[in-house]
Design a protein around this motif. Structure first.
Motif, PDB file in Angstrom:
ATOM      1  N   ARG A   1       0.826  -1.212   0.000  1.00  0.00           N
ATOM      2  CA  ARG A   1       0.000   0.000   0.000  1.00  0.00           C
ATOM      3  C   ARG A   1       0.860   1.261   0.000  1.00  0.00           C
TER       4      ARG A   1
ATOM      5  N   THR B   1      -4.315  -5.967  -0.435  1.00  0.00           N
ATOM      6  CA  THR B   1      -4.094  -5.712  -1.859  1.00  0.00           C
ATOM      7  C   THR B   1      -4.196  -6.981  -2.708  1.00  0.00           C
TER       8      THR B   1
ATOM      9  N   GLN C   1      -2.663  -4.519  -8.282  1.00  0.00           N
ATOM     10  CA  GLN C   1      -2.956  -3.116  -7.971  1.00  0.00           C
ATOM     11  C   GLN C   1      -1.747  -2.231  -8.228  1.00  0.00           C
TER      12      GLN C   1
ATOM     13  N   LYS D   1      -0.394   4.414 -14.695  1.00  0.00           N
ATOM     14  CA  LYS D   1      -0.819   5.807 -14.669  1.00  0.00           C
ATOM     15  C   LYS D   1       0.354   6.784 -14.590  1.00  0.00           C
TER      16      LYS D   1
ATOM     17  N   ILE E   1       1.967   1.927  -3.550  1.00  0.00           N
ATOM     18  CA  ILE E   1       0.908   2.613  -4.302  1.00  0.00           C
ATOM     19  C   ILE E   1       0.900   4.103  -3.971  1.00  0.00           C
ATOM     20  N   GLU E   2       1.054   4.442  -2.697  1.00  0.00           N
ATOM     21  CA  GLU E   2       1.115   5.856  -2.297  1.00  0.00           C
ATOM     22  C   GLU E   2       2.308   6.558  -2.934  1.00  0.00           C
TER      23      GLU E   2
ATOM     24  N   THR F   1       3.975  10.795  -9.591  1.00  0.00           N
ATOM     25  CA  THR F   1       3.222  11.593 -10.558  1.00  0.00           C
ATOM     26  C   THR F   1       3.324  13.077 -10.217  1.00  0.00           C
TER      27      THR F   1
ATOM     28  N   SER G   1      -1.277  -1.664 -11.926  1.00  0.00           N
ATOM     29  CA  SER G   1      -2.332  -0.759 -12.381  1.00  0.00           C
ATOM     30  C   SER G   1      -1.961   0.695 -12.093  1.00  0.00           C
ATOM     31  N   GLU G   2      -1.388   0.948 -10.916  1.00  0.00           N
ATOM     32  CA  GLU G   2      -0.952   2.307 -10.586  1.00  0.00           C
ATOM     33  C   GLU G   2       0.259   2.719 -11.420  1.00  0.00           C
TER      34      GLU G   2
ATOM     35  N   LEU H   1       3.887   5.724  -5.697  1.00  0.00           N
ATOM     36  CA  LEU H   1       3.670   5.866  -7.133  1.00  0.00           C
ATOM     37  C   LEU H   1       2.851   7.118  -7.424  1.00  0.00           C
ATOM     38  N   ASN H   2       1.901   7.412  -6.553  1.00  0.00           N
ATOM     39  CA  ASN H   2       1.129   8.653  -6.701  1.00  0.00           C
ATOM     40  C   ASN H   2       2.020   9.872  -6.484  1.00  0.00           C
TER      41      ASN H   2
END
Length: 289
Positions: free
Chosen positions: A75, A240, A106, A113, A78-79, A85, A109-110, A81-82
């Motif tokens: 998790r 996840t 998941q 993006k 995922i944070e 961006t 998928s991230e 990866l954001n």
């Protein structure tokens, strides 16, 4: 573009726990520089004092490297990866992004993006210890283990080549899988064994009899080893990879029910056949260990 020489790469490892620390340990003599990033100052201090990393950096500075490795719970990957961006709008530095997460669907998928100048590839080394932290880092942790890669359609041949070079250097063997397939298989052979060890511990605890711990020996120790695993990591894995974990639990429950029925029926022949099939496969699987 010419394929890069691995030894000229600058590498940043985000997360200096057991996996990130062990990877830095294994790579430190094979790259130009290893930058370490971790919220735990003690981990950074340990890594610097033991020359596991070249230098420490904050997250944004670590992103200046050629290869960025996310060695943190799923998790948090995922944070981050954001965050990549958001970073891209401030600094369009190009980099290969490799994660070490225990679940892939998941995360991939991230990754899809991410801005175009990032070159992402999913990864999962199939190894570990029940005791985490950089103090337990081992440069041979990955040796002779399988290192799964889950490339995206956008993953370049350059990134795939770098990932394969990394795997060769640390002594592992590559296996390319689709993210969904990875998560299904990992749930069965990695995530379910953890839950089975948890269930076994709780089963013994329900006896409310201290003598059960006094007679517990190597069999109980070995089959409950994973119950000592890092709780944050395991919680993230369950959340996840929920669907695949639930499917594995259903399969396991069916096998427990089958064994229960065979014992209840006193069907010795069928029970022997069931036990023998598992014994044969187990011996075949680990015959060289």
């Amino acid at each position: 573009m010419d394929e890069p020489d691995f030894k000229n790469l600058t590498v940043s490892i985000i997360g200096l726990g057991l996996m990130g620390g062990s990877l830095a340990f294994a790579l430190r003599d094979h790259v130009k520089e290893i930058t370490g990033c971790d919220t735990d100052s003690a981990a950074i201090t340990f890594a610097l004092n033991h020359h596991i990393i070249s230098r420490a950096a904050d997250f944004d500075s670590a992103l200046e490297s050629d290869l960025i490795i996310l060695a943190i719970p799923p998790r948090v990957i995922i944070e981050q990866l954001n965050r990549l961006t958001a970073f891209a709008f401030r600094n369009p530095h190009s980099a290969i992004i490799l994660d070490l997460g225990s679940t892939k669907t998941q995360i991939v998928s991230e990754m899809q993006k991410l801005p175009a100048h990032f070159d992402p590839i999913g990864g999962h080394p199939m190894c570990g210890k029940e005791i985490g932290g950089i103090a337990n880092a081992d440069e041979n942790l990955f040796r002779d283990k399988t290192f799964i890669l889950t490339p995206l359609e956008r993953t370049s041949s350059r990134a795939l080549n770098i990932a394969h070079q990394l795997i060769t250097i640390i002594g592992a063997g590559p296996l390319i899988l689709d993210p969904d397939h990875h998560d299904s298989l990992a749930a069965m052979v990695s995530h379910l064994p953890y839950l089975a060890s948890i269930a076994l511990m709780h089963s013994a605890m329900t006896m409310n009899d201290d003598d059960v711990w006094r007679i517990a020996a190597s069999g109980f120790r070995d089959t409950t080893r994973l119950a000592a695993s890092d709780l944050t990591m395991m919680r993230d894995i369950m959340q996840t990879n929920r669907g695949a974990v639930l499917d594995s639990l259903r399969r396991f429950r069916n096998e427990i029910d089958s064994l229960t029925a065979l014992i209840e029926s006193s069907d010795s022949d069928s029970l022997h056949k069931k036990l023998s099939a598992a014994q044969t496969q187990r011996q075949k699987l680990f015959q060289n260990l």
